[in-house]
Design an enzyme around this catalytic site. Structure first.
Site, PDB file in Angstrom:
ATOM      1  N   GLY A  46     -18.851  -1.712  12.083  1.00  0.00           N
ATOM      2  CA  GLY A  46     -18.002  -1.661  13.282  1.00  0.00           C
ATOM      3  C   GLY A  46     -18.694  -0.911  14.411  1.00  0.00           C
TER       4      GLY A  46
ATOM      5  N   ARG B 254     -21.638  -7.843  10.422  1.00  0.00           N
ATOM      6  CA  ARG B 254     -21.698  -7.599   8.985  1.00  0.00           C
ATOM      7  C   ARG B 254     -22.601  -8.690   8.417  1.00  0.00           C
ATOM      8  NH1 ARG B 254     -16.290  -5.421  10.209  1.00  0.00           N
ATOM      9  NH2 ARG B 254     -16.681  -3.190  10.005  1.00  0.00           N
TER      10      ARG B 254
ATOM     11  N   ASP C 280     -21.127   3.966   6.011  1.00  0.00           N
ATOM     12  CA  ASP C 280     -21.594   4.049   4.620  1.00  0.00           C
ATOM     13  C   ASP C 280     -22.208   2.743   4.117  1.00  0.00           C
ATOM     14  OD1 ASP C 280     -21.008   6.680   4.161  1.00  0.00           O
ATOM     15  OD2 ASP C 280     -19.056   6.306   3.227  1.00  0.00           O
TER      16      ASP C 280
ATOM     17  N   THR D 233     -19.392   5.649  13.566  1.00  0.00           N
ATOM     18  CA  THR D 233     -18.083   5.034  13.283  1.00  0.00           C
ATOM     19  C   THR D 233     -16.998   5.899  13.912  1.00  0.00           C
ATOM     20  OG1 THR D 233     -16.408   4.604  11.584  1.00  0.00           O
ATOM     21  CG2 THR D 233     -18.119   6.148  10.981  1.00  0.00           C
TER      22      THR D 233
ATOM     23  N   ASP E  57     -14.208   6.412  12.711  1.00  0.00           N
ATOM     24  CA  ASP E  57     -13.307   6.945  11.677  1.00  0.00           C
ATOM     25  C   ASP E  57     -13.613   8.377  11.218  1.00  0.00           C
ATOM     26  OD1 ASP E  57     -12.259   4.417  11.789  1.00  0.00           O
ATOM     27  OD2 ASP E  57     -13.068   3.760   9.865  1.00  0.00           O
TER      28      ASP E  57
ATOM     29  N   ASP F 147     -15.327   9.140   8.781  1.00  0.00           N
ATOM     30  CA  ASP F 147     -15.093   9.128   7.327  1.00  0.00           C
ATOM     31  C   ASP F 147     -16.400   9.126   6.530  1.00  0.00           C
ATOM     32  OD1 ASP F 147     -15.925   6.595   8.012  1.00  0.00           O
ATOM     33  OD2 ASP F 147     -14.435   5.547   6.824  1.00  0.00           O
TER      34      ASP F 147
ATOM     35  N   ARG G 178      -9.235   3.084   9.062  1.00  0.00           N
ATOM     36  CA  ARG G 178      -9.359   2.379   7.774  1.00  0.00           C
ATOM     37  C   ARG G 178      -8.566   3.128   6.704  1.00  0.00           C
ATOM     38  NH1 ARG G 178     -13.748  -1.545   6.701  1.00  0.00           N
ATOM     39  NH2 ARG G 178     -14.858  -0.604   8.422  1.00  0.00           N
TER      40      ARG G 178
HETATM   41  P1  ADP Z   1     -20.138   0.229   7.761  1.00  0.00           P
HETATM   42  O1  ADP Z   1     -21.603   0.398   7.897  1.00  0.00           O
HETATM   43  O2  ADP Z   1     -19.405   0.529   9.040  1.00  0.00           O
HETATM   44  O3  ADP Z   1     -19.574   0.952   6.552  1.00  0.00           O
HETATM   45  P2  ADP Z   1     -19.922  -2.292   6.314  1.00  0.00           P
HETATM   46  O4  ADP Z   1     -19.397  -1.670   5.063  1.00  0.00           O
HETATM   47  O5  ADP Z   1     -19.296  -3.563   6.769  1.00  0.00           O
HETATM   48  O6  ADP Z   1     -19.842  -1.329   7.565  1.00  0.00           O
HETATM   49  O7  ADP Z   1     -21.489  -2.525   6.081  1.00  0.00           O
HETATM   50  C1  ADP Z   1     -22.294  -3.036   7.115  1.00  0.00           C
HETATM   51  C2  ADP Z   1     -23.391  -3.898   6.520  1.00  0.00           C
HETATM   52  O8  ADP Z   1     -24.213  -3.104   5.671  1.00  0.00           O
HETATM   53  C3  ADP Z   1     -22.942  -5.039   5.626  1.00  0.00           C
HETATM   54  O9  ADP Z   1     -22.540  -6.182   6.324  1.00  0.00           O
HETATM   55  C4  ADP Z   1     -24.187  -5.319   4.823  1.00  0.00           C
HETATM   56  O10 ADP Z   1     -25.113  -6.043   5.605  1.00  0.00           O
HETATM   57  C5  ADP Z   1     -24.736  -3.920   4.621  1.00  0.00           C
HETATM   58  N1  ADP Z   1     -24.289  -3.395   3.320  1.00  0.00           N
HETATM   59  C6  ADP Z   1     -23.092  -2.939   2.986  1.00  0.00           C
HETATM   60  N2  ADP Z   1     -23.036  -2.573   1.692  1.00  0.00           N
HETATM   61  C7  ADP Z   1     -24.249  -2.837   1.182  1.00  0.00           C
HETATM   62  C8  ADP Z   1     -24.836  -2.687  -0.110  1.00  0.00           C
HETATM   63  N3  ADP Z   1     -24.138  -2.192  -1.136  1.00  0.00           N
HETATM   64  N4  ADP Z   1     -26.130  -3.037  -0.254  1.00  0.00           N
HETATM   65  C9  ADP Z   1     -26.833  -3.524   0.786  1.00  0.00           C
HETATM   66  N5  ADP Z   1     -26.330  -3.689   2.026  1.00  0.00           N
HETATM   67  C10 ADP Z   1     -25.058  -3.358   2.233  1.00  0.00           C
HETATM   68  O1  F6P Z   2     -14.437   1.495  10.737  1.00  0.00           O
HETATM   69  C1  F6P Z   2     -13.990   1.364  12.045  1.00  0.00           C
HETATM   70  C2  F6P Z   2     -12.758   0.502  12.099  1.00  0.00           C
HETATM   71  O2  F6P Z   2     -12.334   0.373  13.439  1.00  0.00           O
HETATM   72  C3  F6P Z   2     -11.596   0.994  11.222  1.00  0.00           C
HETATM   73  O3  F6P Z   2     -10.890   2.053  11.826  1.00  0.00           O
HETATM   74  C4  F6P Z   2     -10.797  -0.278  11.053  1.00  0.00           C
HETATM   75  O4  F6P Z   2     -10.069  -0.234   9.849  1.00  0.00           O
HETATM   76  C5  F6P Z   2     -11.880  -1.325  10.978  1.00  0.00           C
HETATM   77  O5  F6P Z   2     -13.032  -0.786  11.597  1.00  0.00           O
HETATM   78  C6  F6P Z   2     -11.519  -2.621  11.659  1.00  0.00           C
HETATM   79  O6  F6P Z   2     -12.547  -3.515  11.423  1.00  0.00           O
HETATM   80  P1  F6P Z   2     -12.709  -4.908  12.200  1.00  0.00           P
HETATM   81  O7  F6P Z   2     -13.328  -4.621  13.527  1.00  0.00           O
HETATM   82  O8  F6P Z   2     -13.593  -5.707  11.318  1.00  0.00           O
HETATM   83  O9  F6P Z   2     -11.339  -5.478  12.360  1.00  0.00           O
END
Ligand code: ADP
Ligand code: F6P
Length: 320
Positions: free
Chosen positions: A12, A73, A104, A126, A128, A130, A172
């Site tokens: 995000g 993503r 994360d 982010t 959040d 978090d 989230r």
């Molecule tokens: P955030 O980074 O905000 O937590 P996501 O969880 O959607 O957002 O992760 C962002 C991107 O990071 C994913 O679309 C993917 O490309 C990569 N990613 C997430 N988890 C993994 C994983 N376990 N191993 C490798 N790449 C990952």
């Molecule tokens: O992690 C940031 C955040 O805005 C959260 O607060 C929310 O739950 C989520 O992303 C929304 O994700 P998306 O933009 O995919 O709807």
């Protein structure tokens, strides 16, 4: 041989990501690196969608929300095939390291790529807040200020109509935005997943405070609770006080970053480049006791972040 580093934004978006991109690019250029902006997160790495960032191409972005590099993503990056494609692109582009700005999930990807020989450093981006290894994430302050301004506006209309305004804020599964925004707007009650609550308790507090002359109410609900419309309905049924639910949503993700977000993004971006300059990867940059520090990514992902229960309790004590 020229040295090259890449920078990408993933997951995000968050206000301040542009300030971080600028800091990474400027710090790296200053140290003699060529800098590539990788577009749309890990997708750009897999597809080779990269643009050179120059000192001037990152001008005029420090104040802008969103991310000039776009974000996405990328499910493919979770699998070996995707990681190998990305590694190949990194080698072809001559990348000696990558700064990954995200949450994360993005750090898991950064760890996987580091393990395959491309040093990556994560920056926490982010709204959040978090991410366990850091006291602060880029975007958090701006999002809370936006939420606060929106709730102030809702209070105007709640006051005029003697209503209850139930406001859902993002986060989230984390209640950090909810608690801090709740304190800042003087919410009557803050509902988050971290602290058990009951609708009867919320309604009793409203009815008790109404006896002392309070006629409008703000209830801040964290996104993770998931049913603010239903909560507003129940409050109205149980108290007889007209209630309206507002889900603030993605407005909290936009806007010009605050001072705090710009400053932290600049500090963290600079720090990340210093790590990559030393050839250090598989690290995530964070803030501890207000200082910029770094951690091993796997260690960082195992950490737990405490909830701000003291702040929550203060809010509940003084909102009557
Ligand atoms: P955030 O980074 O905000 O937590 P996501 O969880 O959607 O957002 O992760 C962002 C991107 O990071 C994913 O679309 C993917 O490309 C990569 N990613 C997430 N988890 C993994 C994983 N376990 N191993 C490798 N790449 C990952
Ligand atoms: O992690 C940031 C955040 O805005 C959260 O607060 C929310 O739950 C989520 O992303 C929304 O994700 P998306 O933009 O995919 O709807």
């Amino acid at each position: 041989m020229s040295k090259t580093i890449g920078v990408l934004t993933s997951g995000g978006d968050a206000p301040g990501m542009n300030a971080a991109v600028r800091a990474v690019a400027r710090a790296a250029i200053r140290k003699g690196f060529k800098v590539l902006g990788i577009r749309r997160g890990y997708n750009g790495l897999i597809n080779g969608d990269m643009i050179e960032l120059t000192e001037r191409s990152v001008s005029d972005i420090i104040q802008r929300g969103g991310t000039i590099l776009y974000t996405a993503r990328c499910p493919e990056f979770r699998y070996e095939e995707g990681l190998q494609k990305a590694k190949k692109q990194c080698i072809e582009a001559g990348l000696n390291g990558i700064v990954v700005i995200g949450g994360d999930g993005s750090f898991r990807g950064a760890a996987d790529l580091s393990a395959r020989g491309i040093p990556c450093v994560g920056l926490p981006g982010t709204i959040d807040n978090d991410i366990a290894c850091t006291e602060y994430t880029i975007g958090y302050d701006t999002a809370m200020n936006t939420a606060m301004e929106m709730v102030d506006k809702l209070r105007d209309t709640a006051q005029s109509h003697d209503r209850c305004s139930v406001v859902e804020v993002m986060g989230r599964n984390a209640g950090y935005i909810a608690v801090n925004t709740g304190v800042a707007v003087g919410a009557t009650y803050i509902i988050t997943k971290e602290v058990p609550y009951s609708i009867d308790e919320v309604c009793n507090k409203m009815l008790q405070t109404r006896k002392t002359g309070k006629q409008h109410f703000i209830i801040v609900v964290a996104e993770g609770i998931g049913n603010s419309v239903e909560i507003a309905k129940q409050i109205e049924e149980k108290t007889g006080i007209e209630s309206r639910a507002t889900i603030l949503g993605h407005v909290q993700r936009g806007g010009s970053p605050t001072v705090r977000d710009r400053v932290v993004a600049s500090q963290m971006g600079y720090y990340a480049v210093e790590l990559l300059e030393k050839g250090i990867g598989n690290r995530v940059v964070g803030m501890k006791d207000n200082k910029i520090v770094d951690f091993d990514i796997q260690e960082a992902l195992k950490m737990k972040k405490p909830f701000e229960i003291d702040l929550y309790n203060i809010a509940q004590e003084i909102s009557f």
